[in-house]
Design a protein around this motif. Structure first.
Motif, mmCIF file in Angstrom:
data_model
loop_
_atom_site.group_PDB
_atom_site.id
_atom_site.type_symbol
_atom_site.label_atom_id
_atom_site.label_comp_id
_atom_site.label_asym_id
_atom_site.label_seq_id
_atom_site.Cartn_x
_atom_site.Cartn_y
_atom_site.Cartn_z
ATOM 1 N N SER A 117 24.897 -43.187 -10.018
ATOM 2 C CA SER A 117 23.725 -44.060 -10.200
ATOM 3 C C SER A 117 23.228 -44.600 -8.869
ATOM 4 O O SER A 117 22.057 -44.947 -8.736
ATOM 5 N N ARG A 118 24.106 -44.652 -7.863
ATOM 6 C CA ARG A 118 23.728 -45.294 -6.598
ATOM 7 C C ARG A 118 23.360 -44.316 -5.492
ATOM 8 O O ARG A 118 22.691 -44.700 -4.528
ATOM 9 N N TYR A 119 23.817 -43.057 -5.621
ATOM 10 C CA TYR A 119 23.558 -42.095 -4.545
ATOM 11 C C TYR A 119 22.865 -40.860 -5.107
ATOM 12 O O TYR A 119 22.881 -40.628 -6.313
ATOM 13 N N ARG A 120 22.271 -40.065 -4.220
ATOM 14 C CA ARG A 120 21.607 -38.827 -4.633
ATOM 15 C C ARG A 120 22.662 -37.741 -4.762
ATOM 16 O O ARG A 120 23.093 -37.146 -3.772
ATOM 17 N N PRO A 170 15.390 -37.562 1.969
ATOM 18 C CA PRO A 170 15.340 -38.533 0.870
ATOM 19 C C PRO A 170 15.230 -37.917 -0.520
ATOM 20 O O PRO A 170 15.426 -38.618 -1.513
#
Lengths: 383, 383
Positions: free
Chosen positions: A256-259, A169
């Motif tokens: 912006s949505r994923y690492r 994570p």
């Protein structure tokens, strides 16, 4: 209940057809892997020959696109068997009934040739690199919707996340932006290309760095020429917005949505055919944003006589280019006139520009070439 | 280059067709929302009428399934306009050329009626609950492949993850197992049902608990009867393995790959039509594993004259059942003979079994009924 009754009627009708089909399966053949469950045709022989069969008692003429006319039998079934083995790999086809081209309702649909068509697969020996395997953790391909201000419409990227993504994570990943060809769309790499299985296997074998792969629709408008429009102009127009959509909408949405690692060292782009031309146009003009570049059967856009001026001079200083671009990959199939791409690679090398030439043996301007190109290109990234 | 040349030829041909189409668009109509970019037909009128147009100069007869014969014009185009407005919502269709049913290559394919067919959408006023919205974080629908020992084949679930999933790496989520109808598959809820947008909107409005939704293929085999088989037997056979696949393969795969709450209090199941029957068979016989149950146009399986013996006596003790099952939801469309489901709900209530009856106004045995059912059912879960 109208539709339910129709469904029942449909069940009975198809059962009759199916019962008839059951009796006539040629030996040494198997159903095309993209057939729906229970559909016996089309079939592929162990020798690579293809067998098509369509029930059309009232049709005057039935054809299989790229393959020719079918022969009508007294039982109302039309059949076509390829004279010899077809080229290995994935081929598009349509059923043409009295001049009307249609997708085969008994086969998985693929978006290609600018519409939803069907596909038949001639298995490749040793082709397990694009198949799921027991014990190999499988990544996921998911849709990522975003609103495009440039187009004033909702669009989606398909995003491959490696199997380990959810288990780390706090880890950020490099990203490969991977584009389809003319007349295909964001679904084509996962459907026709089986890119998720190729990535899963490469990562599980330790050959590839775990990465995110983003696929979007580079054919912004229809490539069908508007009334009176020159087809060439249409082809230039239909992908025209993609560069700005990728740079100002897709990449920001993904980051912006994923690492995601957001520096140029961790961003790659590749594309097939038309998508390769788009890749070169976008990356060579934005070398501050990309450091790995791949063209799969789509590198023809560079004129090596004008290297100094091409792409605003991006190729003028070989040393500077080589420092920026860690991998420039040029892939092509041996059955699609590879000479031009091969010459390009040699001329680039003569000019001191590092590049890798890969020729896929025995494959055409089709997805098996591009599956292999992806399988060769991805292990070179982010090392 | 053969395929490339064919593609070029194809481009020219379609450009001609397209140019002709451009001139004949009726006022007050828009292209069906599932058309590919640039395809003008089929169209939907503001009044709900549908307009079909197919170029087939050499065909003897062209029909649109469920709608009738088309009329041939001198320009080689066949046309059909619905007499009046069609029922609102999503309807399947196929183009039937000289008796051969085929998907429309200009439309997004949907798996329904046991094959890949086309769909037309009559917009619903206030139907924005199943549309993407600016400012609403979008979850993802991804495939999750697993090897089924029961079937000895690779299968996949489609998995909806709420938008917040990746932002809460230590949070575990409840799961809804959501099944399609007869002749549909694991893609149908996301494609025809737009379930991801329904979930996104409900979660963003705070109406629904963020949850994972799992969709799999409940039609294990073809429902086309085998040679000489009774169609009813075939329909029982083709989903026969699903209970064991769900309980021993799908659920374990999901619980091993995703952050999931694994107790019965956090597991729900619902299905539409045939999937509703499967849902009742699986949940009523496994009340130790499920605590929320939904049947959408698919609750007909319960015989209220035999409540004591149905499902191994699961319904015999109303009090015990009510303690275990927090929601028993029975949904149906007003245009698909809802009486039986309504009577079932009333008889269950008389027997002391808590249940919720929902009737979707003005909709048939189609996906708009089921979108609404999902929109009503999901807010009741995991509260």
């Amino acid at each position: 209940m109208k539709h339910v009754l129709n469904l029942m009627l449909f069940l009975v009708i198809t059962s009759v057809i199916n019962a008839q089909v059951k009796n006539v399966v040629p030996e040494g053949t198997s159903p095309n892997e993209h057939n729906i469950v229970g559909a016996e045709y089309p079939r592929v022989g162990e020798d690579g020959r293809t067998y098509f069969r369509v029930y059309a008692p009232d049709a005057q003429k039935v054809e299989i696109s790229f393959r020719g006319e079918m022969e009508k039998g007294e039982d109302g079934f039309w059949t076509l068997v390829s004279e010899g083995p077809e080229v290995i790999g994935f081929h598009y086809y349509q059923i043409i009934i009295d001049g009307v081209s249609a997708a085969d309702p008994n086969g998985k649909p693929f978006f290609g040739m600018g519409k939803w068509v069907s596909g038949i697969e001639i298995p490749e020996e040793g082709g397990d690199y694009y198949q799921p395997k027991k014990g190999v953790p499988s990544g996921s391909v998911s849709d990522s919707w975003y609103f495009s201000e440039i187009r004033d419409e909702w669009r989606r990227s398909l995003v491959y996340l490696p199997a380990e993504y959810d288990k780390n994570p706090n880890k950020k990943y490099p990203v490969l932006y991977l584009q389809h060809g003319m007349g295909e769309n964001e679904t084509s790499w996962a459907n026709q290309g089986k890119m998720n299985f190729i990535m899963d296997n490469l990562i599980a074998e330790g050959k590839a760095t775990p990465m995110i792969v983003v696929m979007d629709n580079g054919n912004i408008e229809s490539f069908q020429p508007k009334h009176g429009e020159d087809p060439n102009e249409a082809r230039m127009r239909f992908g025209a917005d993609f560069s700005s959509i990728l740079l100002t909408e897709i990449i920001p949405n993904i980051e912006s949505r994923y690492r995601v690692l957001t520096d140029r060292e961790n961003r790659a782009m590749a594309g097939l055919s038309w998508g390769g031309l788009q890749t070169f146009n976008i990356t060579f003009n934005n070398l501050d944003k990309f450091s790995y570049i791949g063209g799969f059967s789509g590198a023809g856009g560079i004129n090596t006589d004008q290297l100094d001026t091409a792409y605003n001079g991006a190729l003028k200083d070989a040393k500077a280019f080589n420092e920026k671009v860690h991998v420039l990959f040029l892939g092509i199939g041996s059955e699609e006139n590879p000479e031009r791409t091969k010459n390009l690679s040699e001329n680039l090398s003569k000019a001191g520009i590092n590049n890798i030439y890969y020729e896929s043996p025995g494959t055409a301007h089709e997805f098996l070439t591009w599956r292999r190109c992806l399988n060769e290109f991805v292990p070179l990234l982010f090392k």
